[in-house]
Design an enzyme around this catalytic site. Structure first.
Site, PDB file in Angstrom:
ATOM      1  N   ARG A 243     -10.687   9.876   2.280  1.00 38.54           N
ATOM      2  CA  ARG A 243     -10.517  10.530   3.582  1.00 38.54           C
ATOM      3  C   ARG A 243     -11.606  11.576   3.804  1.00 38.54           C
ATOM      4  O   ARG A 243     -12.012  11.825   4.934  1.00 38.54           O
ATOM      5  CB  ARG A 243      -9.120  11.143   3.686  1.00 38.54           C
TER       6      ARG A 243
ATOM      7  N   LYS B 104       0.851  -1.184   0.000  1.00 37.63           N
ATOM      8  CA  LYS B 104       0.000   0.000   0.000  1.00 37.63           C
ATOM      9  C   LYS B 104       0.889   1.237   0.000  1.00 37.63           C
ATOM     10  O   LYS B 104       1.710   1.430   0.903  1.00 37.63           O
ATOM     11  CB  LYS B 104      -0.894  -0.006   1.241  1.00 37.63           C
TER      12      LYS B 104
ATOM     13  N   LYS C 124      -2.222  -1.408  -3.840  1.00 39.03           N
ATOM     14  CA  LYS C 124      -3.095  -0.248  -3.764  1.00 39.03           C
ATOM     15  C   LYS C 124      -2.273   1.025  -3.842  1.00 39.03           C
ATOM     16  O   LYS C 124      -1.284   1.114  -3.122  1.00 39.03           O
ATOM     17  CB  LYS C 124      -3.853  -0.321  -2.436  1.00 39.03           C
TER      18      LYS C 124
ATOM     19  N   GLU D 174       7.474  -6.701   1.061  1.00 43.10           N
ATOM     20  CA  GLU D 174       6.258  -6.641   1.882  1.00 43.10           C
ATOM     21  C   GLU D 174       5.341  -7.835   1.601  1.00 43.10           C
ATOM     22  O   GLU D 174       4.799  -8.452   2.508  1.00 43.10           O
ATOM     23  CB  GLU D 174       5.483  -5.339   1.592  1.00 43.10           C
TER      24      GLU D 174
ATOM     25  N   SER E 298     -10.299   5.624  -4.388  1.00 46.16           N
ATOM     26  CA  SER E 298     -11.238   6.730  -4.529  1.00 46.16           C
ATOM     27  C   SER E 298     -10.775   7.785  -5.537  1.00 46.16           C
ATOM     28  O   SER E 298     -11.581   8.296  -6.321  1.00 46.16           O
ATOM     29  CB  SER E 298     -11.466   7.374  -3.164  1.00 46.16           C
TER      30      SER E 298
HETATM   31  C1  PBG Z   1      -6.907   3.523   5.603  1.00 43.08           C
HETATM   32  C2  PBG Z   1      -7.472   3.290   4.254  1.00 43.08           C
HETATM   33  C3  PBG Z   1      -7.405   4.218   3.206  1.00 43.08           C
HETATM   34  C4  PBG Z   1      -8.055   3.643   2.128  1.00 43.08           C
HETATM   35  C5  PBG Z   1      -8.518   2.388   2.515  1.00 43.08           C
HETATM   36  N1  PBG Z   1      -8.139   2.189   3.857  1.00 43.08           N
HETATM   37  C6  PBG Z   1      -6.862   5.593   3.166  1.00 43.08           C
HETATM   38  C7  PBG Z   1      -5.592   5.918   3.787  1.00 43.08           C
HETATM   39  O1  PBG Z   1      -4.684   5.088   3.881  1.00 43.08           O
HETATM   40  O2  PBG Z   1      -5.469   7.059   4.201  1.00 43.08           O
HETATM   41  C8  PBG Z   1      -8.207   4.333   0.799  1.00 43.08           C
HETATM   42  C9  PBG Z   1      -9.164   3.791  -0.155  1.00 43.08           C
HETATM   43  C10 PBG Z   1      -9.520   4.735  -1.236  1.00 43.08           C
HETATM   44  O3  PBG Z   1      -8.915   5.805  -1.424  1.00 43.08           O
HETATM   45  O4  PBG Z   1     -10.466   4.395  -1.957  1.00 43.08           O
HETATM   46  N2  PBG Z   1      -6.766   2.458   6.443  1.00 43.08           N
END
Ligand code: PBG
Length: 325
Positions: free
Chosen positions: A204, A194, A247, A232, A273
Site C-alpha cells: 500500500r 484473500k 494470499k 470462497e 510485500s
Molecule cells: C489490492 C491488492 C493488495 C495486494 C495486491 N492487490 C493490497 C490490499 O488488498 O490492500 C497486496 C500485495 C502485497 O502486499 O504484496 N487489490
C-alpha cells in the site's frame, strides 16, 4: 534393527534423490509496480530491492525474468492522485498506464505471460477495492466497473486477469464480460482466499493505496477462518476461475494445503510485500541469512501445495537456483 532415517541424508547426492518437493524458476511469478514516465526507477522504502518502474524499465525486467526461466509477471499500476476518483474511472482508459505496459510487454517480450490486476484500489480516491457508497463498500455496483477494467486489460493483451478485490460473484461476472467481448482465451486467476492481513502494508506504500477510511474486513477474509476459504474457492471454481490463489502465503500454509486437496484447478500463492519486507529487514540486520530464508519459505509454500508463487523474490530466487546447479 534400529530405524535410521539419517541414512538417506548422508550425502548431497542421496539428499537430492530423496527430495520430495522442488522449487524451480518456472514456479515463480514476478510482481511489478508500473509507474508513469521514462527511465523512472523509484525505490520503495519498505521493500528494499523493489522499485516503481516506468514501462521501459518494466520491459527490461520482463526480459530478464524470461531469460531466468520465470514464465510470468503480474502488473500493478502506480496511479497519480490527480487521476484517482471514487469510481476508478482511469481504470477504463484504453490508453491508461497499465494498458500501455501490458501492450509494450506483449510486443517486446511476447513469450512472457502477462497477468494484470483487477481491483479498484490503485485507481480509487477512497483506497478501497470496491465502490464506496455512504461509507459502505457496495458489491453489485462494483462488478460492472471491474468488468470494464478486465475487458480493457484483455484488449491490451493480458494473458490472465487477476481479480484481487474479493467482491462476491465477480468471477462469473468477469468471465461473461470477457466472453462477450470475444476474449474467451483470456484466463482468470482469482484471488479466491484473500485475507484481511497486516502483511500488505508495504504494497500500500508502494501504490499509495491505503484505504482513506475504515479497513477491508467487510470483503477480505478473517484470518481465523479456514472453512470459509474453501467456500470462497469452491464458489470461484464454479464461477469459472482457471487458477485460484491464497494470499498471503507463509501464514496460510494450512489453507494452501486444504485447498490443494479439494480442487483440481492449479493453486497459486502470493508471498506478499510484508513477507518480503520481514526477510529483507532481518537479513539487512544480519539476523538471518536472507538467501536461505528466501529459498526455504518459497519451498515451504510449494510443499504446502502451491503450483505457482507470486513473489518479489522471483528474480533473486531464480538467480540463486541457477547458481546452485
Ligand atoms: C489490492 C491488492 C493488495 C495486494 C495486491 N492487490 C493490497 C490490499 O488488498 O490492500 C497486496 C500485495 C502485497 O502486499 O504484496 N487489490
Amino acid at each position: 534393527m534400529m530405524q535410521r532415517p539419517r541414512r538417506n541424508r548422508r550425502t548431497a547426492a542421496l539428499r537430492s534423490l530423496m527430495q520430495e518437493t522442488t522449487l524451480l524458476p518456472t514456479n515463480l511469478i514476478l510482481p511489478i509496480f508500473v509507474a508513469d514516465g521514462r527511465r523512472v526507477k523509484t525505490p520503495i522504502g519498505s521493500m528494499p530491492g523493489q522499485f516503481r518502474l516506468s514501462i521501459d524499465h518494466c520491459v527490461e525486467l520482463g526480459r530478464e525474468a524470461c531469460d531466468l526461466g520465470i514464465p510470468a509477471v503480474a502488473l500493478f499500476p502506480v496511479v497519480s492522485d490527480a487521476k484517482k476518483d471514487p469510481r476508478a474511472t482511469e481504470s477504463a482508459n484504453p490508453e491508461g498506464l497499465l494498458q500501455r505496459a501490458i501492450a509494450e510487454l506483449k510486443a517486446k517480450v511476447p513469450e512472457l505471460c502477462v497477468i494484470s490486476d483487477v481491483a479498484m484500489d490503485p485507481y480509487s480516491s477512497e483506497g478501497h477495492d470496491g465502490l464506496v457508497v455512504d461509507g459502505q463498500i457496495v458489491n453489485d455496483e462494483t462488478l460492472p466497473i471491474l468488468a470494464e477494467m478486465a475487458v480493457n486489460q484483455a484488449r491490451a493483451g493480458a494473458d490472465l486477469i487477476a481479480p484481487s478485490d474479493m467482491m462476491d460473484g465477480r468471477v462469473k461476472f468477469l468471465r461473461q464480460a470477457l466472453d462477450r467481448a470475444g476474449f474467451t482465451d483470456v484466463g482468470i486467476l482469482s484471488y479466491a482466499a484473500k485475507y484481511a492481513s497486516a502483511l500488505y502494508g508495504p504494497f500500500r506504500e508502494a501504490l499509495d493505496s491505503a484505504p482513506k477510511s475504515g479497513d477491508k474486513k467487510t470483503y477480505q477474509m478473517d484470518p481465523a477462518n479456514r472453512r470459509e476459504a474453501l467456500r470462497e474457492v469452491l464458489l470461484d471454481c464454479a464461477e469459472g476461475a482457471d487458477i485460484v490463489m491464497v494470499k498471503p502465503a507463509l501464514a496460510y500454509l494450512d489453507i494452501i494445503a486444504a485447498i490443494r486437496q479439494r480442487v483440481n484447478v492449479p493453486v497459486a500463492a502470493y508471498q506478499v510485500s510484508g513477507e518480503y519486507a520481514m526477510i529483507k529487514a532481518a537479513a539487512a540486520n544480519g539476523w538471518l541469512d536472507g538467501e536461505r530464508a528466501m529459498l526455504e519459505t518459497l519451498l515451504s509454500i510449494r510443499r504446502a501445495g502451491a503450483d505457482m508463487i507470486l513473489s518479489y523474490f522471483a528474480l533473486d530466487a531464480a538467480r540463486a537456483l541457477a547458481g546452485e546447479r
